[in-house]
Design an enzyme around this catalytic site. Sequence first.
Site, PDB file in Angstrom:
ATOM      1  N   ASP A  64       0.715  -1.261  -0.045  1.00 59.45           N
ATOM      2  CA  ASP A  64       0.238  -0.004   0.005  1.00 59.45           C
ATOM      3  C   ASP A  64       0.699   1.301   0.021  1.00 59.45           C
ATOM      4  OD1 ASP A  64      -1.912   1.789   0.615  1.00 59.45           O
ATOM      5  OD2 ASP A  64      -2.219   1.201   2.461  1.00 59.45           O
TER       6      ASP A  64
ATOM      7  N   HIS B 159      -3.961   4.622   6.851  1.00 56.33           N
ATOM      8  CA  HIS B 159      -2.814   4.224   6.141  1.00 56.33           C
ATOM      9  C   HIS B 159      -1.497   4.444   6.666  1.00 56.33           C
ATOM     10  CE1 HIS B 159      -5.396   3.100   2.486  1.00 56.33           C
ATOM     11  NE2 HIS B 159      -6.202   4.352   2.957  1.00 56.33           N
TER      12      HIS B 159
END
Lengths: 556, 556
Positions: A193, A367
């Site tokens: 990611d 994140h």
Amino acid sequence: MSERKLQVIPLGGLGEFGMNSTALRYGDDIIVIDAGMMFPDAELLGVDIVIPDFTYLEENREHVRALILTHGHEDHVGATPFLLAQLNLPVYATAFTRALVERRLEEHEMLSQTRLNTVKPGERIEIGPFQIEFIHVTHSIVSAVALAVTTPLGVIIHTGDFKIDPTPTDNELFDLHTLAAYGKRGVLLLLSDSTNVDRPGYTQSERAVRPRLEEIFTRAGRRLVIACFSSSVHRLQQIIELSAQHGRKVALLGRSMMNVTEIAHSLGLLHIPDGILLRPQDIMPTLANKVTVLISGTQGEPMSALSRVAVDNHKNFSIQAGDTVVLSSRIIPGNEKPIFRMVNHLARRGADVVYGSMNPPVHVSGHGSAEELKLMLNLVRPRFFAPIHGEYRQLAKHAALAQHLRFQGLEDTFILETGETLVLDAKGAHKGGRVTVGRVCIDSGTIDEVVEDMVIRDRRHLSEDGFVLPIIAINKHTGRCEGLPEIVSRGFISSDDGADLLQSAKQVVARTLEQSTAEERTDWGVMQEKIRADLKRFLAKETQRRPLIMPVILEV
Amino acid sequence: MSERKLQVIPLGGLGEFGMNSTALRYGDDIIVIDAGMMFPDAELLGVDIVIPDFTYLEENREHVRALILTHGHEDHVGATPFLLAQLNLPVYATAFTRALVERRLEEHEMLSQTRLNTVKPGERIEIGPFQIEFIHVTHSIVSAVALAVTTPLGVIIHTGDFKIDPTPTDNELFDLHTLAAYGKRGVLLLLSDSTNVDRPGYTQSERAVRPRLEEIFTRAGRRLVIACFSSSVHRLQQIIELSAQHGRKVALLGRSMMNVTEIAHSLGLLHIPDGILLRPQDIMPTLANKVTVLISGTQGEPMSALSRVAVDNHKNFSIQAGDTVVLSSRIIPGNEKPIFRMVNHLARRGADVVYGSMNPPVHVSGHGSAEELKLMLNLVRPRFFAPIHGEYRQLAKHAALAQHLRFQGLEDTFILETGETLVLDAKGAHKGGRVTVGRVCIDSGTIDEVVEDMVIRDRRHLSEDGFVLPIIAINKHTGRCEGLPEIVSRGFISSDDGADLLQSAKQVVARTLEQSTAEERTDWGVMQEKIRADLKRFLAKETQRRPLIMPVILEV
């Protein structure tokens, strides 16, 4: 032997934001990881959602074995009904992700025909040559997993979305150990990611919002209205706990808020103390300092509960002066104007509105920042690395970050964009050919409503300067023009100012007709072009505008 | 005596972002402070700029004495040509502001007819009952001033835009002393900039970007491309100085960059060392580590120099791998997507792109944060306070901030939105009546191109689902419909999918015609409505879309 290669085929989300979907292929077996959607750019006029073009999977339909979902955010699961309508694949997901997808399939009346399977973190499944282990990760949604996909050529780690939260509110720690074990045994490829690669340091823990929320609960003298993403179950849990501590009942407003709390509660992922829930119709009769309203609509979506409350158009709830409204969420880029418009309305009603980045924050990201991405790289120590989930600028930064670490064993880093394949074989890894990919625009959320590029281009043109249609009636017996042409127009010029102009435009069209040769006049394709060109020049000169001009020839 | 009152009449920029303009009226004399524009919301389709509706000034044209400009940013001066076209007022501005306005007036071919006057900070002018002193403030543009307007009823301080920069790069300090002197003598009303009221603490000095820029200059191994707002003369100065120190020549790309540097240089506000400038065509032949490119287009404007460079479509300059691109500017909310699109293109060409908020920053704001706003309030100690320049949420926060200070002498605080007047008289202050205000949409920057609301509404409708026009030819002798109706359509459905649908739609229209009574058929207004309604129902059912439907009756 030439077939014994492993291919990574990004179908969405690499070099673009959203609609994440990646296929893995070994020989004749394909699995799909995630099937996400994206919200359209403003330029895609009239389009509601955008999904990946699944042509590659369609063309290989007899080889596609399964869809594996990493977590329940729309950019990872939102295209599932559309993919399953094309290919009825078995789906594997954790219980919470599965439940969210079930709701969507129900809306599309597809639930009964689909094959959903529940998996647990730590569990392994086998699909053809792939052995897949689900690894618990921390993220802003519960029940998120990374995947370890063991193939005959080696292990691929796909992180899904993650942060490394050392103090998750549910105490379900990130499963670093399993990743470490894979890293120690050797990983062929890491797909990780890239969303927050731009942020230095560490992303704060979900617990970091607690002190700020506590301060807000302590200070609030009247109703406390808190908006957050409904899928942020951890956040909902904290707000419900604080409400209980401060003697406030909790009302839920907004369909998605009600849906998700119901699902999370039924799966034991959200603890709701007995008797704390308040029905929406009981908000106003209850003492103002005894109520928390948990509401959906953080992004200023026009039909959301909070947007309706902001303009005092909600059947159960009105903001009163002195109420506190908290946007416990990030502002998704592009949504600033609708969000601020909503905040202005709330402020006009006398609400104290808390939003944006303060220190301590009312929101933290889900994140991982640069240091967490480095930790992931250090744990997994892959032979090859390809960043996923990000625009090109983010993929490029993430690739540079990995190169910069220079850990032992890293042979190569690849920046792949959607449609660019990566081929792994006994010798190593290299970029392979391109596959068909693209964006499919969906109009009103139903499966049939695909919008073509041409239609969107027309809408854009129409949106800028409207249209002007000269209509010429032709006698089908004589082939001659009957009377003066008509001109109709909308979105071009106001009818007051425009009357004279359109009258002159009629003369322009009439002149074009007159000045054409007899031969030209028999070819209406040529005449349409001539009329369009002359009219375009005339209107541009008179108004500096370029409406869509479409001459219509009517045989009567 | 009833006329002896002072009115503050906000014409733009209060309760909205941009197009700042405020009128002050004492008896029969009116002065206007600033005439700014705003960039339109995406919803204002096809509109290029938005300016205030100056109807109030038009209606009082014999009373309006002058336009006073505080500084040269577009949201303060951008509507000047449009206002002067309506009312040819004398204009008062500092030399740099005046020079920027002159360029705009030249473009509109109005320069020779207008009356521009140059003022200096510290200077006072008299206009009717108003005595106006210009007070130097620090801001992201040079030559910005606040105004002290002395009236028979007392002093009004209008801050313009400001930050309180203790170390401005040009050493021209904020004139705190003059403000303090006014504060000591007593100020009736303070109108103060609210843009950054949301930010705690102090805004960093312009000098704070120097260390970061130095680091970038030291690290850059090849061409260094720096984009900033062309009006940020302080920033340009720093970049030129650093280029000189690091042995780099400076090329200017972009019309606004060339314009502003030329103006600032000619006024002695920008020092350009001899021989440092490089012509655009000499960029590529020069050694890569000897070049700085100063370029316009920080907001991803499609036609800007940087956007063109990003897609390798600039005649003089191509990005090469290893070049460094710096966006030394803020991201204006709403521009994220075009900016990131541009950054992605630059990254694809191998550029290292530096942007966004890092610590230390490559950009600092020009507006004061909460502590500076408090300092302003403490210095001026007004009897009445009305925040200006901001959306409602910002005005409300600024008003709350003033209330919270509770300094001696503050009698009342007013949140005014555009069009709401404030009346000051011997007794005190109160909200007065509303005046006509609004937003005038301008299409292509020319003065005649005002776009009506109705036209924009049509464009929005067209942008969502396109249009469908049934065309019915009527024999003017018999009054009967000739043949089957025609249907033309754009932006609605692709021609492949749509052929059958539009064929069915023709039948729908034909049926409506058939099933109408003879009486109805003589009233084409009624028939248009019936056709519209039936067709709308049919298309919504078949496609869930709602195109603009406009039946056209053609007599032939």
